[in-house]
Write a protein that holds these residues in place. Sequence first.
Motif, PDB file in Angstrom:
ATOM      1  N   LEU A 202      36.429  30.344  27.264  1.00 52.00           N
ATOM      2  CA  LEU A 202      36.607  30.204  25.822  1.00 52.00           C
ATOM      3  C   LEU A 202      35.336  30.510  25.037  1.00 52.00           C
ATOM      4  CD1 LEU A 202      38.699  26.912  25.650  1.00 52.00           C
ATOM      5  CD2 LEU A 202      39.521  29.206  25.098  1.00 52.00           C
ATOM      6  N   PHE A 203      34.192  30.018  25.523  1.00 57.27           N
ATOM      7  CA  PHE A 203      33.006  29.979  24.668  1.00 57.27           C
ATOM      8  C   PHE A 203      31.774  30.653  25.264  1.00 57.27           C
ATOM      9  CE2 PHE A 203      35.584  26.163  23.637  1.00 57.27           C
ATOM     10  CZ  PHE A 203      36.048  26.616  22.410  1.00 57.27           C
ATOM     11  N   GLY A 204      31.913  31.290  26.413  1.00 61.95           N
ATOM     12  CA  GLY A 204      30.832  32.091  26.932  1.00 61.95           C
ATOM     13  C   GLY A 204      29.804  31.317  27.744  1.00 61.95           C
ATOM     14  N   PRO A 205      28.704  31.966  28.081  1.00 60.54           N
ATOM     15  CA  PRO A 205      27.731  31.413  29.029  1.00 60.54           C
ATOM     16  C   PRO A 205      27.125  30.084  28.588  1.00 60.54           C
ATOM     17  CG  PRO A 205      27.288  33.738  28.577  1.00 60.54           C
ATOM     18  CD  PRO A 205      28.329  33.295  27.595  1.00 60.54           C
ATOM     19  N   ALA A 206      26.785  29.287  29.585  1.00 62.82           N
ATOM     20  CA  ALA A 206      26.100  28.012  29.350  1.00 62.82           C
ATOM     21  C   ALA A 206      24.592  28.238  29.378  1.00 62.82           C
ATOM     22  CB  ALA A 206      26.488  27.003  30.418  1.00 62.82           C
ATOM     23  N   VAL A 207      23.891  27.545  28.488  1.00 60.85           N
ATOM     24  CA  VAL A 207      22.425  27.616  28.505  1.00 60.85           C
ATOM     25  C   VAL A 207      21.805  26.290  28.946  1.00 60.85           C
ATOM     26  CG1 VAL A 207      22.260  29.466  26.823  1.00 60.85           C
ATOM     27  CG2 VAL A 207      22.302  27.098  26.022  1.00 60.85           C
ATOM     28  N   SER A 208      22.550  25.179  28.817  1.00 57.03           N
ATOM     29  CA  SER A 208      22.043  23.903  29.328  1.00 57.03           C
ATOM     30  C   SER A 208      23.211  23.007  29.706  1.00 57.03           C
ATOM     31  CB  SER A 208      21.147  23.197  28.306  1.00 57.03           C
ATOM     32  OG  SER A 208      21.896  22.767  27.179  1.00 57.03           O
ATOM     33  N   ILE A 228      30.548  15.993  31.815  1.00 52.29           N
ATOM     34  CA  ILE A 228      29.674  17.165  31.774  1.00 52.29           C
ATOM     35  C   ILE A 228      29.567  17.631  30.327  1.00 52.29           C
ATOM     36  CG2 ILE A 228      29.246  19.494  32.651  1.00 52.29           C
ATOM     37  CD1 ILE A 228      31.415  18.868  34.810  1.00 52.29           C
ATOM     38  N   ALA A 229      28.359  17.796  29.852  1.00 45.89           N
ATOM     39  CA  ALA A 229      28.119  18.367  28.522  1.00 45.89           C
ATOM     40  C   ALA A 229      27.455  19.728  28.699  1.00 45.89           C
ATOM     41  CB  ALA A 229      27.226  17.448  27.693  1.00 45.89           C
ATOM     42  N   ILE A 230      28.064  20.746  28.105  1.00 50.25           N
ATOM     43  CA  ILE A 230      27.545  22.107  28.171  1.00 50.25           C
ATOM     44  C   ILE A 230      27.164  22.556  26.770  1.00 50.25           C
ATOM     45  CG2 ILE A 230      28.079  24.523  28.705  1.00 50.25           C
ATOM     46  CD1 ILE A 230      30.185  23.529  30.671  1.00 50.25           C
ATOM     47  N   THR A 231      25.985  23.134  26.633  1.00 47.27           N
ATOM     48  CA  THR A 231      25.638  23.865  25.411  1.00 47.27           C
ATOM     49  C   THR A 231      25.782  25.350  25.731  1.00 47.27           C
ATOM     50  OG1 THR A 231      24.081  22.160  24.722  1.00 47.27           O
ATOM     51  CG2 THR A 231      23.895  24.313  23.661  1.00 47.27           C
ATOM     52  N   HIS A 232      26.650  26.025  24.983  1.00 49.44           N
ATOM     53  CA  HIS A 232      26.903  27.446  25.210  1.00 49.44           C
ATOM     54  C   HIS A 232      25.908  28.293  24.422  1.00 49.44           C
ATOM     55  CE1 HIS A 232      30.848  26.821  27.221  1.00 49.44           C
ATOM     56  NE2 HIS A 232      30.877  25.732  26.471  1.00 49.44           N
ATOM     57  N   ALA A 233      25.704  29.515  24.886  1.00 50.38           N
ATOM     58  CA  ALA A 233      24.758  30.424  24.232  1.00 50.38           C
ATOM     59  C   ALA A 233      25.120  30.651  22.770  1.00 50.38           C
ATOM     60  CB  ALA A 233      24.715  31.753  24.983  1.00 50.38           C
ATOM     61  N   VAL A 348      27.070  26.055  36.733  1.00 51.18           N
ATOM     62  CA  VAL A 348      27.195  24.868  35.880  1.00 51.18           C
ATOM     63  C   VAL A 348      27.431  23.621  36.726  1.00 51.18           C
ATOM     64  CG1 VAL A 348      28.578  23.766  34.079  1.00 51.18           C
ATOM     65  CG2 VAL A 348      27.980  26.195  33.889  1.00 51.18           C
ATOM     66  N   LEU A 349      28.307  23.721  37.737  1.00 51.60           N
ATOM     67  CA  LEU A 349      28.595  22.561  38.579  1.00 51.60           C
ATOM     68  C   LEU A 349      27.355  22.118  39.356  1.00 51.60           C
ATOM     69  CD1 LEU A 349      32.111  23.570  39.961  1.00 51.60           C
ATOM     70  CD2 LEU A 349      31.596  21.950  38.126  1.00 51.60           C
ATOM     71  N   GLU A 350      26.583  23.074  39.850  1.00 52.84           N
ATOM     72  CA  GLU A 350      25.349  22.722  40.549  1.00 52.84           C
ATOM     73  C   GLU A 350      24.348  22.075  39.593  1.00 52.84           C
ATOM     74  OE1 GLU A 350      23.925  25.455  43.834  1.00 52.84           O
ATOM     75  OE2 GLU A 350      25.267  26.815  42.751  1.00 52.84           O
ATOM     76  N   GLY A 359      19.101  12.427  35.947  1.00 55.43           N
ATOM     77  CA  GLY A 359      19.157  11.862  34.597  1.00 55.43           C
ATOM     78  C   GLY A 359      18.503  12.721  33.561  1.00 55.43           C
ATOM     79  N   ALA A 360      18.582  14.035  33.727  1.00 56.57           N
ATOM     80  CA  ALA A 360      17.906  14.946  32.813  1.00 56.57           C
ATOM     81  C   ALA A 360      18.788  16.158  32.528  1.00 56.57           C
ATOM     82  CB  ALA A 360      16.578  15.408  33.405  1.00 56.57           C
ATOM     83  N   THR A 361      18.590  16.773  31.383  1.00 60.19           N
ATOM     84  CA  THR A 361      19.304  18.009  31.049  1.00 60.19           C
ATOM     85  C   THR A 361      18.713  19.156  31.864  1.00 60.19           C
ATOM     86  OG1 THR A 361      19.775  17.236  28.817  1.00 60.19           O
ATOM     87  CG2 THR A 361      19.856  19.618  29.183  1.00 60.19           C
ATOM     88  N   VAL A 362      19.596  20.017  32.370  1.00 61.86           N
ATOM     89  CA  VAL A 362      19.167  21.163  33.182  1.00 61.86           C
ATOM     90  C   VAL A 362      19.358  22.424  32.355  1.00 61.86           C
ATOM     91  CG1 VAL A 362      19.641  22.529  35.243  1.00 61.86           C
ATOM     92  CG2 VAL A 362      19.748  20.015  35.352  1.00 61.86           C
ATOM     93  N   THR A 363      18.306  23.232  32.257  1.00 63.79           N
ATOM     94  CA  THR A 363      18.376  24.501  31.549  1.00 63.79           C
ATOM     95  C   THR A 363      18.733  25.615  32.530  1.00 63.79           C
ATOM     96  OG1 THR A 363      16.730  23.775  29.947  1.00 63.79           O
ATOM     97  CG2 THR A 363      17.113  26.151  30.111  1.00 63.79           C
ATOM     98  N   LEU A 364      19.681  26.445  32.144  1.00 62.51           N
ATOM     99  CA  LEU A 364      20.107  27.543  33.009  1.00 62.51           C
ATOM    100  C   LEU A 364      19.396  28.840  32.617  1.00 62.51           C
ATOM    101  CD1 LEU A 364      23.939  26.829  33.222  1.00 62.51           C
ATOM    102  CD2 LEU A 364      22.177  26.285  34.897  1.00 62.51           C
TER     103      LEU A 364
END
Length: 364
Positions: A202-208, A228-233, A348-350, A359-364
């Motif tokens: 729906l919303f394209g690549p994840a950045v975090s 799971i919280a995703i921020t999309h590009a 994203v799952l990894e 306990g931290a946000t992961v940047t992709l």
Amino acid sequence: MTGSITGSADSPLRVGLVGYGLAGSVFHAPLIAATEGLVLDTVVTSNPERQEQARAEFPDVRFAAGPDELFARADELDLVVIASPNKTHVPLATAALKAGLPVVVDKPVAGTAAEARELAALAEERGLLLSVFQNRRWDNDFLTLRKLIADGGLGDVWRFESRFERWRPRPKGGWRESGDPAEIGGLLYDLGSHVVDQALVLFGPAVSVYAESDIRRPGAETDDDTFIAITHAGGVRSHLYVSATTAQLGPRFRVLGSRAGYVKYGLDPQEAALREGRRPGGEEEWGTEPEGDWGRVGAGESPQTGGGRPEPTLPGDYPAYYAAVAAAVREGAPNPVTALEAAAALDVLEAARRSARDGATVTL
């Protein structure tokens, strides 16, 4: 990419199905049989009860006791579908591709994104189709939401909430709930594969990615309640919930945009229909739901108190996946779900697993 088709253009593609548990018997076998141009030729299972179950519905089906027996007669097949436990997906898909056969693999295609990309490279090298069964791209609510977004009725989407929740307070056991990492069990990789894939489509690549993952139930060995919280590009935020411990189920979708929101409760009816023995192509319409189950579109009011307007739900269409696979193998039509798309979801799952652990946000 196509495989080497052994039959004539007018004969159906012969399919070998590895595994006849839940995935094989409820989803794959009925959908294969319902697809014009495909025929279920061989089922791989050594379980006598499952053989009897398959023969009752597909009297002409053949059986193989194990995958090696199936691959030994690869020249008698045109497509292999892998619906066996998660830990076998990579080795079996590798063996099928090396045997010269196009492959469909149930989700998750692999335990890691790196393995998924290695499989994709092997398929590319061999000139063979490798497709991943992400059937919930053809759920009724997802198809409806895609149309709403495309039509601009919601405006710019700001937040996408997706829930795949159940109330199963006691573990059922089996490999899906095993704590052994080799089994690739747990809800993150099971239902999470669906909700993450839908969000990326729906919303394209994840950045975090940020995640919270818990083991709630007594005796449970692996995650049964995950967020799971995703921020999309593009700026959209997806909030995704998968749980076996939800005593009150939330909306399947709650999508908030600059003009309106869409709220939809309940699950697509196709899985329940397949479990009950109903099949696509029968007398009743497939994938439809009653008007009372439609979602609502509106702004400023709660749908629970009649706010907004009912949005007709498009029919769900799982058969479209295998129709697309048949066209891809026979005609070189587009692959409905590529392994590289599945690898992006596994990224994203990894990341979600690392985030929940640290306990931290992961940047992709």
